[in-house]
Design an enzyme around this catalytic site. Structure first.
Site, PDB file in Angstrom:
ATOM      1  N   MET A  87      44.819  31.628  42.947  1.00  0.00           N
ATOM      2  CA  MET A  87      43.376  31.400  43.051  1.00  0.00           C
ATOM      3  C   MET A  87      43.104  30.128  43.861  1.00  0.00           C
ATOM      4  O   MET A  87      43.769  29.115  43.661  1.00  0.00           O
ATOM      5  CB  MET A  87      42.771  31.237  41.649  1.00  0.00           C
ATOM      6  CG  MET A  87      43.008  32.435  40.770  1.00  0.00           C
ATOM      7  SD  MET A  87      42.347  32.177  39.106  1.00  0.00           S
ATOM      8  CE  MET A  87      42.728  33.767  38.396  1.00  0.00           C
ATOM      9  N   GLY A 111      41.827  41.824  30.876  1.00  0.00           N
ATOM     10  CA  GLY A 111      41.273  42.196  29.564  1.00  0.00           C
ATOM     11  C   GLY A 111      42.026  43.281  28.843  1.00  0.00           C
ATOM     12  O   GLY A 111      41.515  43.876  27.889  1.00  0.00           O
ATOM     13  N   ASP A 155      43.924  45.335  35.996  1.00  0.00           N
ATOM     14  CA  ASP A 155      44.089  43.890  35.873  1.00  0.00           C
ATOM     15  C   ASP A 155      42.891  43.244  35.183  1.00  0.00           C
ATOM     16  O   ASP A 155      41.809  43.149  35.752  1.00  0.00           O
ATOM     17  CB  ASP A 155      44.270  43.301  37.288  1.00  0.00           C
ATOM     18  CG  ASP A 155      44.631  41.840  37.250  1.00  0.00           C
ATOM     19  OD1 ASP A 155      44.835  41.260  38.330  1.00  0.00           O
ATOM     20  OD2 ASP A 155      44.712  41.281  36.144  1.00  0.00           O
ATOM     21  N   SER A 202      50.771  38.172  33.291  1.00  0.00           N
ATOM     22  CA  SER A 202      50.199  37.168  34.186  1.00  0.00           C
ATOM     23  C   SER A 202      50.430  35.821  33.511  1.00  0.00           C
ATOM     24  O   SER A 202      50.197  35.679  32.309  1.00  0.00           O
ATOM     25  CB  SER A 202      48.689  37.399  34.337  1.00  0.00           C
ATOM     26  OG  SER A 202      48.047  36.179  34.715  1.00  0.00           O
ATOM     27  N   HIS A 218      53.285  39.235  37.319  1.00  0.00           N
ATOM     28  CA  HIS A 218      52.024  39.238  38.083  1.00  0.00           C
ATOM     29  C   HIS A 218      51.566  37.790  38.244  1.00  0.00           C
ATOM     30  O   HIS A 218      51.294  37.113  37.258  1.00  0.00           O
ATOM     31  CB  HIS A 218      50.977  40.041  37.311  1.00  0.00           C
ATOM     32  CG  HIS A 218      49.640  40.145  37.966  1.00  0.00           C
ATOM     33  ND1 HIS A 218      49.372  41.085  38.940  1.00  0.00           N
ATOM     34  CD2 HIS A 218      48.493  39.446  37.785  1.00  0.00           C
ATOM     35  CE1 HIS A 218      48.111  40.943  39.329  1.00  0.00           C
ATOM     36  NE2 HIS A 218      47.548  39.975  38.648  1.00  0.00           N
ATOM     37  N   GLY A 276      47.704  39.187  30.454  1.00  0.00           N
ATOM     38  CA  GLY A 276      47.805  37.728  30.467  1.00  0.00           C
ATOM     39  C   GLY A 276      47.708  37.182  29.057  1.00  0.00           C
ATOM     40  O   GLY A 276      48.696  36.943  28.386  1.00  0.00           O
ATOM     41  N   SER A 277      46.480  37.067  28.582  1.00  0.00           N
ATOM     42  CA  SER A 277      46.263  36.486  27.236  1.00  0.00           C
ATOM     43  C   SER A 277      46.818  37.380  26.139  1.00  0.00           C
ATOM     44  O   SER A 277      47.074  36.909  25.027  1.00  0.00           O
ATOM     45  CB  SER A 277      44.769  36.232  27.020  1.00  0.00           C
ATOM     46  OG  SER A 277      44.032  37.383  27.380  1.00  0.00           O
ATOM     47  N   MET A 319      40.334  45.774  39.316  1.00  0.00           N
ATOM     48  CA  MET A 319      39.937  44.664  38.437  1.00  0.00           C
ATOM     49  C   MET A 319      39.063  45.188  37.306  1.00  0.00           C
ATOM     50  O   MET A 319      38.007  45.778  37.562  1.00  0.00           O
ATOM     51  CB  MET A 319      39.179  43.594  39.230  1.00  0.00           C
ATOM     52  CG  MET A 319      39.993  42.869  40.295  1.00  0.00           C
ATOM     53  SD  MET A 319      41.509  42.151  39.664  1.00  0.00           S
ATOM     54  CE  MET A 319      40.857  40.980  38.479  1.00  0.00           C
ATOM     55  N   GLY A 333      41.839  34.033  32.884  1.00  0.00           N
ATOM     56  CA  GLY A 333      42.469  34.890  31.896  1.00  0.00           C
ATOM     57  C   GLY A 333      41.607  34.898  30.642  1.00  0.00           C
ATOM     58  O   GLY A 333      40.676  34.115  30.503  1.00  0.00           O
ATOM     59  N   MET A 390      43.741  35.948  45.038  1.00  0.00           N
ATOM     60  CA  MET A 390      42.292  35.825  44.883  1.00  0.00           C
ATOM     61  C   MET A 390      41.862  34.629  45.718  1.00  0.00           C
ATOM     62  O   MET A 390      41.538  33.548  45.207  1.00  0.00           O
ATOM     63  CB  MET A 390      41.930  35.639  43.401  1.00  0.00           C
ATOM     64  CG  MET A 390      42.135  36.903  42.592  1.00  0.00           C
ATOM     65  SD  MET A 390      42.163  36.622  40.817  1.00  0.00           S
ATOM     66  CE  MET A 390      43.904  36.235  40.619  1.00  0.00           C
ATOM     67  N   ASP A 432      48.889  35.214  39.558  1.00  0.00           N
ATOM     68  CA  ASP A 432      47.476  35.125  39.951  1.00  0.00           C
ATOM     69  C   ASP A 432      47.212  33.875  40.770  1.00  0.00           C
ATOM     70  O   ASP A 432      47.163  32.772  40.229  1.00  0.00           O
ATOM     71  CB  ASP A 432      46.606  35.109  38.694  1.00  0.00           C
ATOM     72  CG  ASP A 432      46.484  36.483  38.102  1.00  0.00           C
ATOM     73  OD1 ASP A 432      46.673  36.632  36.884  1.00  0.00           O
ATOM     74  OD2 ASP A 432      46.223  37.430  38.858  1.00  0.00           O
ATOM     75  N   HIS A 435      48.957  38.345  43.334  1.00  0.00           N
ATOM     76  CA  HIS A 435      47.561  38.808  43.419  1.00  0.00           C
ATOM     77  C   HIS A 435      46.763  37.668  44.035  1.00  0.00           C
ATOM     78  O   HIS A 435      46.488  36.671  43.385  1.00  0.00           O
ATOM     79  CB  HIS A 435      47.080  39.144  41.998  1.00  0.00           C
ATOM     80  CG  HIS A 435      45.627  39.474  41.920  1.00  0.00           C
ATOM     81  ND1 HIS A 435      44.948  39.487  40.734  1.00  0.00           N
ATOM     82  CD2 HIS A 435      44.726  39.812  42.868  1.00  0.00           C
ATOM     83  CE1 HIS A 435      43.681  39.809  40.942  1.00  0.00           C
ATOM     84  NE2 HIS A 435      43.527  40.021  42.238  1.00  0.00           N
TER      85      HIS A 435
HETATM   86  C1  DX5 Z   1      41.903  37.403  36.445  1.00  0.00           C
HETATM   87  C2  DX5 Z   1      43.353  37.750  36.765  1.00  0.00           C
HETATM   88  C3  DX5 Z   1      43.977  38.613  35.703  1.00  0.00           C
HETATM   89  C4  DX5 Z   1      43.933  37.957  34.380  1.00  0.00           C
HETATM   90  C5  DX5 Z   1      44.746  38.699  33.357  1.00  0.00           C
HETATM   91  O1  DX5 Z   1      41.305  36.877  37.574  1.00  0.00           O
HETATM   92  O2  DX5 Z   1      43.410  38.496  37.956  1.00  0.00           O
HETATM   93  O3  DX5 Z   1      45.331  38.875  36.052  1.00  0.00           O
HETATM   94  O4  DX5 Z   1      44.419  36.655  34.474  1.00  0.00           O
HETATM   95  O5  DX5 Z   1      44.619  37.959  32.205  1.00  0.00           O
HETATM   96  P1  DX5 Z   1      44.028  38.684  30.896  1.00  0.00           P
HETATM   97  O6  DX5 Z   1      44.997  39.780  30.591  1.00  0.00           O
HETATM   98  O7  DX5 Z   1      44.015  37.571  29.860  1.00  0.00           O
HETATM   99  O8  DX5 Z   1      42.669  39.177  31.265  1.00  0.00           O
HETATM  100 ZN    ZN Z   2      45.558  39.320  38.563  1.00  0.00          ZN
END
Ligand code: DX5
Ligand code: ZN
Length: 219
Positions: A35, A179, A177, A6, A31, A199-200, A138, A145, A69, A33, A67
């Protein structure tokens, strides 16, 4: 199993470089994200950014997965399909007519995914399973992230895997998705994930993108 970076915690001033580095390290799933600041507190990016990134992914044979959101996702499905998405996932909590959304996404030639939050039960998406290509479970509360993986997600993944089999959809992809990192990735995979969003764990200040991806691929 697919690793799906992500870009939420990537350096937005250097997105092309940071994606090229990930593709060079073997990543073939992106992926994105999206928002809107309403369905989740954060605002990220929209179809224009996806449109600028999807040719890059396609050059590497990578899957583009959006994705959403966002509230009222039905208003934006066409724009994301036109932006080059292979998969479009909306939140079951964000629409009254989830099955019609699945029909819309498939009608546009994209693969249909549904995402659901940690508090949302499997029963809310059960009737959609036969028509879906992807389910986004989720494992954090969406919006940012770098959050911590919710431990009870492992048991929920396993139940979702069992439900997919029970409903005659063994090929449905389960995407986890939020953490995910090298320490919990084996358990997430064991529980039944086919795709894990990272992501992170990929884009962070502590390690390079190459080392971060290598650490994930190692487990
Ligand atoms: C959160 C996103 C995830 C998130 C993933 O709302 O949907 O995709 O950014 O990032 P990490 O892997 O850092 O949780
Ligand atoms: Zn996501």
């Amino acid at each position: 199993m697919h690793l799906a970076p992500s870009i939420l915690t990537a350096n937005f001033a250097r997105l092309e470089d940071e994606l090229e580095t990930a593709f060079a390290a073997g990543i073939r799933w992106l992926h994105l994200d999206v928002m809107d600041g309403r369905f989740v507190p954060n605002i990220s990016f929209g179809p224009m950014v996806v449109k600028s990134l999807s040719p890059l992914a396609k050059r590497h044979g990578a899957v583009v997965d959006a994705h959403l959101m966002i509230e009222e996702p039905e208003r934006y499905i066409e724009a994301f399909a036109a932006a080059g998405c292979d998969y479009i996932s909306f939140h079951v909590e964000a629409t009254t007519h989830a099955h019609r959304m699945v029909q819309m996404i498939r009608g546009l030639g994209c693969k249909a995914g549904v995402a659901f939050n940690p508090a949302t039960p499997l029963s809310s998406i059960e009737e959609l399973l036969p028509d879906l290509h992807l389910v986004v479970l989720m494992s954090v509360n969406p919006g940012y992230g770098g959050q911590r993986f919710i431990p009870s997600s492992l048991e929920k993944i396993a139940r979702l895997r069992q439900l997919c089999i029970a409903r005659g959809c063994p090929d449905l992809l389960i995407q986890v998705d939020g953490g995910v990192n090298p320490s919990n990735l084996p358990a997430v995979r064991e529980a039944g994930a086919d795709v894990v969003v990272v992501g992170s764990a990929v884009y962070n200040a502590e390690h390079s993108i190459v080392d971060s991806i290598a650490a994930l691929q190692a487990v």
